[in-house]
Scaffold this motif. Structure first.
Motif, short mmCIF file in Angstrom:
data_model
loop_
_atom_site.label_atom_id
_atom_site.label_comp_id
_atom_site.label_asym_id
_atom_site.label_seq_id
_atom_site.Cartn_x
_atom_site.Cartn_y
_atom_site.Cartn_z
N ARG A 1 30.18 46.42 38.51
CA ARG A 1 28.63 46.99 38.99
C ARG A 1 28.42 45.99 40.11
NH1 ARG A 1 25.37 47.07 34.35
NH2 ARG A 1 22.98 47.60 35.78
N GLY A 2 27.86 46.80 41.02
CA GLY A 2 27.87 45.90 42.42
C GLY A 2 29.19 44.97 43.61
N SER A 3 28.93 44.19 44.29
CA SER A 3 30.31 43.70 44.50
C SER A 3 30.65 42.97 43.33
CB SER A 3 29.58 42.84 45.28
OG SER A 3 30.53 42.42 46.05
N THR A 4 32.31 43.52 43.10
CA THR A 4 33.50 42.80 42.47
C THR A 4 34.29 42.52 43.61
OG1 THR A 4 34.00 44.51 42.19
CG2 THR A 4 32.12 43.67 40.50
N PRO A 5 35.40 41.80 43.17
CA PRO A 5 36.96 41.77 43.95
C PRO A 5 37.52 42.66 43.70
CG PRO A 5 35.87 39.41 42.67
CD PRO A 5 35.21 40.64 41.78
N ARG A 6 37.65 43.20 42.99
CA ARG A 6 38.33 44.21 42.58
C ARG A 6 38.13 45.24 42.35
NH1 ARG A 6 44.89 43.27 42.29
NH2 ARG A 6 44.28 45.84 43.01
N ASN A 7 38.31 46.42 41.95
CA ASN A 7 37.74 47.78 41.13
C ASN A 7 38.64 47.76 39.73
OD1 ASN A 7 36.77 48.01 43.94
ND2 ASN A 7 38.26 49.64 44.79
N ALA A 8 37.56 48.68 38.66
CA ALA A 8 37.23 49.14 37.38
C ALA A 8 39.11 50.29 37.93
CB ALA A 8 36.72 50.21 37.70
N GLY A 9 39.85 49.45 37.14
CA GLY A 9 41.37 49.63 37.20
C GLY A 9 42.06 49.12 37.21
N SER A 10 41.66 47.75 37.56
CA SER A 10 42.92 47.05 38.26
C SER A 10 43.05 45.90 37.22
CB SER A 10 41.84 45.51 39.05
OG SER A 10 41.59 46.66 40.34
N LYS A 11 44.42 45.47 37.25
CA LYS A 11 45.08 44.74 36.09
C LYS A 11 45.88 43.66 35.83
CE LYS A 11 45.73 49.51 33.57
NZ LYS A 11 45.31 49.43 32.24
N MET A 12 45.69 43.30 35.13
CA MET A 12 46.51 41.55 34.79
C MET A 12 47.33 41.24 34.20
SD MET A 12 45.00 37.74 35.99
CE MET A 12 44.41 37.71 35.14
N ILE B 1 50.71 34.70 35.19
CA ILE B 1 50.51 35.79 35.33
C ILE B 1 51.42 36.78 36.16
CG2 ILE B 1 48.21 34.40 34.52
CD1 ILE B 1 47.57 35.14 37.79
N PHE B 2 50.80 38.15 36.06
CA PHE B 2 51.18 39.39 37.13
C PHE B 2 50.72 40.12 37.29
CE2 PHE B 2 54.24 37.82 33.63
CZ PHE B 2 55.57 37.89 34.57
N GLU B 3 50.25 40.14 38.61
CA GLU B 3 49.27 41.04 39.71
C GLU B 3 48.08 40.08 39.56
OE1 GLU B 3 48.54 43.07 41.24
OE2 GLU B 3 51.00 45.08 40.39
N THR B 4 46.40 40.51 39.88
CA THR B 4 45.40 40.13 39.55
C THR B 4 44.09 40.82 39.58
OG1 THR B 4 44.22 38.38 41.91
CG2 THR B 4 45.55 40.23 41.99
N ILE B 5 42.91 40.23 39.71
CA ILE B 5 42.00 41.11 39.19
C ILE B 5 41.04 40.65 39.80
CG2 ILE B 5 42.22 41.75 36.81
CD1 ILE B 5 40.84 39.61 35.77
N GLY B 6 41.27 39.19 40.85
CA GLY B 6 40.68 39.59 42.16
C GLY B 6 40.69 37.63 42.60
N GLY B 7 40.92 36.64 41.50
CA GLY B 7 41.02 35.29 41.54
C GLY B 7 39.81 35.14 41.54
N GLY B 8 39.60 33.77 41.57
CA GLY B 8 38.29 32.73 41.32
C GLY B 8 38.18 32.28 39.78
N HIS B 9 37.11 32.24 39.89
CA HIS B 9 36.24 31.85 38.58
C HIS B 9 36.72 32.70 37.34
CE1 HIS B 9 33.78 29.04 36.28
NE2 HIS B 9 35.13 28.69 35.94
N LEU B 10 36.24 34.17 37.48
CA LEU B 10 36.80 34.96 36.94
C LEU B 10 38.15 34.87 36.57
CD1 LEU B 10 35.73 38.16 35.24
CD2 LEU B 10 36.44 38.76 37.84
N GLU B 11 39.28 35.42 38.00
CA GLU B 11 40.85 34.85 36.73
C GLU B 11 40.91 33.78 36.42
OE1 GLU B 11 43.40 36.84 39.49
OE2 GLU B 11 44.71 35.35 39.64
N TYR B 12 40.18 32.47 36.31
CA TYR B 12 40.33 31.83 35.54
C TYR B 12 39.97 32.44 34.16
CZ TYR B 12 40.06 27.01 34.02
OH TYR B 12 40.29 25.37 33.01
#
Length: 283
Positions: free
Chosen positions: A27-38, A45-56
């Motif tokens: 919802r709103g501005s997010t690093p990656r779209n729905a369906g992105s997987k890690m 880790i393999f792949e990414t959901i956008g990095g930053g604190h969310l991924e941490y």
């Protein structure tokens, strides 16, 4: 990093547990779209959901699930600006799915004839097996994949190293050791299954000795002795092993079948609560 599908396949082949993290709502501005997987393991880790604190945060949650051997799916909603200090400012919902976790943690005490017939059967199931004996010479040169050999002069000490809900199978070369292991396992009383090799006569003797030690009848009744499916007859090691493996399969199918049904229901309810009202009516 590599493709998450390839990573899952490789990890499954290696028998290494992991958690699949999926963005299921944005919802709103997010690093990656729905369906992105890690894919998260204990170390990679393999792949990414956008990095930053969310991924941490996602990695931290996933590794906590791995450490606790959680079988439960989990949903978490994050406000990227307020709670995580990311500049995107949107919100996202993550689904955490444990993958490759063994369904049963099994301790097999005894590397004699029946143990050597049983352990390969258990190793072919979705189980993690710790094979314990004080005699290194009794173990075969080649162990099945996924089996941990434990050599300990005091096998009873290994009981406390198993997680709650474990399966215990006792078939050592020594009746006194069988009794000490039984007492330690029943003292914990947090097992999913406890099987002791032996006859009904052996059970009666053990029940008497356990009562003398103060064990309550309802606790002793949880012990399976003789263990194994009564429908499977025969005295050959492989026949006994098949009987025991069948009982273990029946036990964990019942336990994990109920757990999966509960997880599916609770996950559906949680997803519905987290979805916006416009989509909730379609869920």
């Amino acid at each position: 990093m590599s493709n998450w599908i390839s990573a899952l396949a490789d990890l499954q082949q290696q028998g290494q547990p992991c958690v699949l993290v999926t963005i299921i709502e944005e919802r709103g501005s997010t690093p990656r779209n729905a369906g992105s997987k890690m894919v998260v393991t204990a170390e990679r880790i393999f792949e990414t959901i956008g990095g930053g604190h969310l991924e941490y945060k996602a990695m931290k949650i996933a590794r906590e699930m791995l450490e606790s051997r959680s079988q439960d799916t989990r949903l978490e909603r994050f406000s990227l600006g307020a709670s995580l200090g990311q500049c995107c400012g949107g919100a996202t919902v993550l689904l955490f799915e444990p993958m490759g976790q063994p369904q049963a943690q099994i301790a097999v005490f005894g590397a004699g004839h029946v143990g050597r017939a049983l352990v390969p059967l258990l190793a072919s199931l979705p189980c993690k097996v710790r094979w314990i004996d004080s005699r290194e010479s009794e173990f075969p040169e080649q162990l099945p994949a996924g089996v941990e050999k434990v050599i300990n002069e005091e096998p009873v000490d290994e009981v406390e190293n198993m997680p709650a809900g474990s399966y215990y199978i006792v078939m050592t070369h020594n009746h006194q050791l069988d009794l000490e292991l039984t007492a330690e396992i029943l003292k914990r009383n947090d097992f999913a299954y406890y099987g002791l090799i032996g006859s009904r006569t052996k059970r009666v003797k053990f029940e008497h000795r356990l009562r003398e030690r103060g064990f309550q009848p309802e606790v002793v009744q949880r012990m399976r002795c003789p263990m194994g499916l009564p429908e499977v007859k025969g005295k050959l090691p492989i026949e006994i092993a098949v009987s025991i493996a069948g009982e273990v399969i029946a036990t964990y199918n019942a336990a994990f079948g109920e757990q999966r049904a509960g997880q599916k229901s609770s996950s559906s309810e949680s997803i519905a609560k987290l979805l916006p009202a416009s989509r909730r009516s379609q869920a």
